[in-house]
Design a protein around this motif. Sequence first.
Motif, mmCIF file in Angstrom:
data_model
loop_
_atom_site.group_PDB
_atom_site.id
_atom_site.type_symbol
_atom_site.label_atom_id
_atom_site.label_comp_id
_atom_site.label_asym_id
_atom_site.label_seq_id
_atom_site.Cartn_x
_atom_site.Cartn_y
_atom_site.Cartn_z
ATOM 1 N N ARG A 142 0.814 -1.215 0.000
ATOM 2 C CA ARG A 142 0.000 0.000 0.000
ATOM 3 C C ARG A 142 0.855 1.277 0.000
ATOM 4 O O ARG A 142 0.345 2.365 0.200
ATOM 5 C CB ARG A 142 -0.980 -0.035 1.178
ATOM 6 C CG ARG A 142 -2.151 -0.984 0.922
ATOM 7 C CD ARG A 142 -2.974 -1.203 2.158
ATOM 8 N NE ARG A 142 -2.401 -2.229 3.023
ATOM 9 C CZ ARG A 142 -2.820 -2.484 4.252
ATOM 10 N NH1 ARG A 142 -3.792 -1.756 4.765
ATOM 11 N NH2 ARG A 142 -2.265 -3.452 4.968
ATOM 12 N N VAL A 143 2.134 1.131 -0.248
ATOM 13 C CA VAL A 143 3.000 2.279 -0.549
ATOM 14 C C VAL A 143 3.398 2.117 -2.006
ATOM 15 O O VAL A 143 4.193 1.236 -2.354
ATOM 16 C CB VAL A 143 4.238 2.301 0.369
ATOM 17 C CG1 VAL A 143 5.258 3.319 -0.117
ATOM 18 C CG2 VAL A 143 3.812 2.632 1.801
ATOM 19 N N VAL A 144 2.804 2.935 -2.876
ATOM 20 C CA VAL A 144 3.022 2.758 -4.314
ATOM 21 C C VAL A 144 3.003 4.121 -5.007
ATOM 22 O O VAL A 144 2.065 4.892 -4.826
ATOM 23 C CB VAL A 144 1.980 1.764 -4.915
ATOM 24 C CG1 VAL A 144 0.563 2.123 -4.534
ATOM 25 C CG2 VAL A 144 2.107 1.652 -6.424
ATOM 26 N N SER A 145 4.043 4.392 -5.753
ATOM 27 C CA SER A 145 4.179 5.706 -6.400
ATOM 28 C C SER A 145 4.161 5.526 -7.912
ATOM 29 O O SER A 145 4.799 4.617 -8.434
ATOM 30 C CB SER A 145 5.503 6.365 -5.986
ATOM 31 O OG SER A 145 5.722 6.243 -4.598
ATOM 32 N N GLU A 146 3.415 6.414 -8.562
ATOM 33 C CA GLU A 146 3.283 6.353 -10.030
ATOM 34 C C GLU A 146 3.993 7.575 -10.606
ATOM 35 O O GLU A 146 3.856 8.667 -10.052
ATOM 36 C CB GLU A 146 1.782 6.456 -10.313
ATOM 37 C CG GLU A 146 1.314 6.056 -11.663
ATOM 38 C CD GLU A 146 -0.215 6.102 -11.661
ATOM 39 O OE1 GLU A 146 -0.834 5.036 -11.567
ATOM 40 O OE2 GLU A 146 -0.765 7.219 -11.718
ATOM 41 N N ARG A 147 4.708 7.380 -11.692
ATOM 42 C CA ARG A 147 5.455 8.509 -12.273
ATOM 43 C C ARG A 147 5.008 8.785 -13.703
ATOM 44 O O ARG A 147 4.765 7.850 -14.457
ATOM 45 C CB ARG A 147 6.956 8.201 -12.255
ATOM 46 C CG ARG A 147 7.495 8.214 -10.841
ATOM 47 C CD ARG A 147 8.907 7.696 -10.700
ATOM 48 N NE ARG A 147 9.293 7.822 -9.302
ATOM 49 C CZ ARG A 147 8.987 6.940 -8.352
ATOM 50 N NH1 ARG A 147 8.320 5.844 -8.656
ATOM 51 N NH2 ARG A 147 9.337 7.146 -7.091
ATOM 52 N N GLY A 148 4.900 10.059 -14.053
ATOM 53 C CA GLY A 148 4.530 10.418 -15.421
ATOM 54 C C GLY A 148 4.275 11.905 -15.522
ATOM 55 O O GLY A 148 3.836 12.529 -14.544
ATOM 56 N N ASP A 149 4.535 12.492 -16.695
ATOM 57 C CA ASP A 149 4.287 13.918 -16.946
ATOM 58 C C ASP A 149 4.920 14.820 -15.885
ATOM 59 O O ASP A 149 4.331 15.835 -15.488
ATOM 60 C CB ASP A 149 2.778 14.200 -17.003
ATOM 61 C CG ASP A 149 2.126 13.488 -18.179
ATOM 62 O OD1 ASP A 149 2.849 13.215 -19.155
ATOM 63 O OD2 ASP A 149 0.925 13.200 -18.101
#
Length: 464
Positions: A41-48
């Motif tokens: 439940r620690v999740v990072s999304e990267r983009g833009d």
Amino acid sequence: MEQFDTVVIGAGIAGLTAARILAGAGQRVVVIEARDRIGGRVVSERGDGVVTDRGASWIHGITDSAVHEIATAFGMPMREFTVGSFQAGGRPIAYYGPDGARLSDAEAESFIADVAACDQALPAAIEAVGPVASYADAVARALADLGWEAERAERVREYMQHRSEEQYGAWIGDLDSHGLDDDAVDGDEVVFPEGYDALASGLAAGLDVRLGREARTVRWAEDGVHVETVTAEGGRGRHREPKGAETLAAERVVVTVPIGVLRAGGIRFEPELPDEVSHAIAGLQMNAFEKVFLRFPERFWDAGVYAIRRQGAAGDWWHSWYDLTPLHDQPTLLTFAAGPAARETRDWSDERIIDSVMAGLRALYGAEIPDPIGHTITRWQDDAYSHGSYAYMTVGSRTEDHDLIATPIGGGRVHIAGEATWTEDPATVTAAVESGRRAAGRILGREVPVAEIIRAEETPPNPR
Ligand SMILES: Cc1cc2nc3c(=O)[nH]c(=O)nc-3n(C[C@H](O)[C@H](O)[C@H](O)COP(=O)(O)OP(=O)(O)OC[C@H]3O[C@@H](n4cnc5c(N)ncnc54)[C@H](O)[C@@H]3O)c2cc1C
């Protein structure tokens, strides 16, 4: 069959913390993880050019925080953002009244003082309503004791309802009166502009983590444990013939899956869990709590505030927006679908949710404000490996039930850890770290200082 000292189930923060300590102490450790990634439940999304933390964002108070100590040692950039615990004041917040007009500073201060007065009255009210009562009952009692006129009391009651939803993802009538006992925040809060997930990757460095493997059965006896695993199919393969079955043998197991997985029977224990542990698990429930991030071409909301809050019926669902613009210098608001709003919108399309949130913003800032140019909406309620965001105390459960779940079973063959097993500060990354540290400490038979988690630049590889 592979043989280990300890099998850890779950590569979230609790499991990785326990595994790191045990491997560092020289044990043969393996971590079994159903997802195709670590962190849970620690999740990072990267983009833009932005990093979006879909799970945890905040350290809720950095004073004496093990998470803060570890994040600092791992070199994780942080930014102060002290409104993550639904504070009424303390930082600049733009309040809008039920009529949609912004409250004056004096009006806002008087409301903030009323919330503080209610908070002061709450402990006695919780005592007075007895052991089987909801947070709604306790708040009603506190407000009755304060004897305010109806409108004044209703503004604070509504705030407490939103606090229950935003802090625990539960409707105020479903949360136990003690469900927010842990609410105090020590020191500033911080978030991670470059992603909270660096905590997971830092902890996992050098560990033997097996991704895409789902634990199905934990079988324990006096002479050890067997953990039966299968190839994970996102929970979809549950009723099919399991694929890729593999059994691991160990001296003991640390189970860190969310309460939602345990309650859904995702892991079978043989023999069954002791009654007091099962009973404690049954008192907790996974919540309904989703994040809605909206990115805009320009900023149209109040400058210089951490958050915007709306009072009254129009703010029943969408009442709080957090200004994340300073994190990546891109105009961004974060709001939450929490409790009833999250349950109602669970099957809605992203577009329908965005329209609903935008109606709330347009009521404050006018019809001409721009539509978002990007968004992220989480779906934790549909996640087969958590069944919600985190656990809350149902009415009648007790705060100490959290710790009870972690009672070592079978003379220490089975340890349960994870967010929901830490009484002092459940539902947090802190709880995950501390519960993992406690499980490892019990296995090693000694206290484990935080320095031992931070320690090694490199965890030694498993001596296999
Ligand atoms: C939307 C959201 C916002 C949050 N905000 C904050 C915040 O701001 N601050 C804060 O401190 N906390 C916050 N939290 C809570 C925090 O993220 C959790 O308390 C913490 O990450 C839980 O860690 P854990 O190790 O206990 O569980 P998890 O991270 O869930 O780890 C358990 C692991 O077990 C795996 N698993 C499940 N079933 C199986 C199986 N059968 N076999 C093998 N593996 C399995 C899962 O995939 C998962 O990786 C938030 C959570 C959410 C979802």
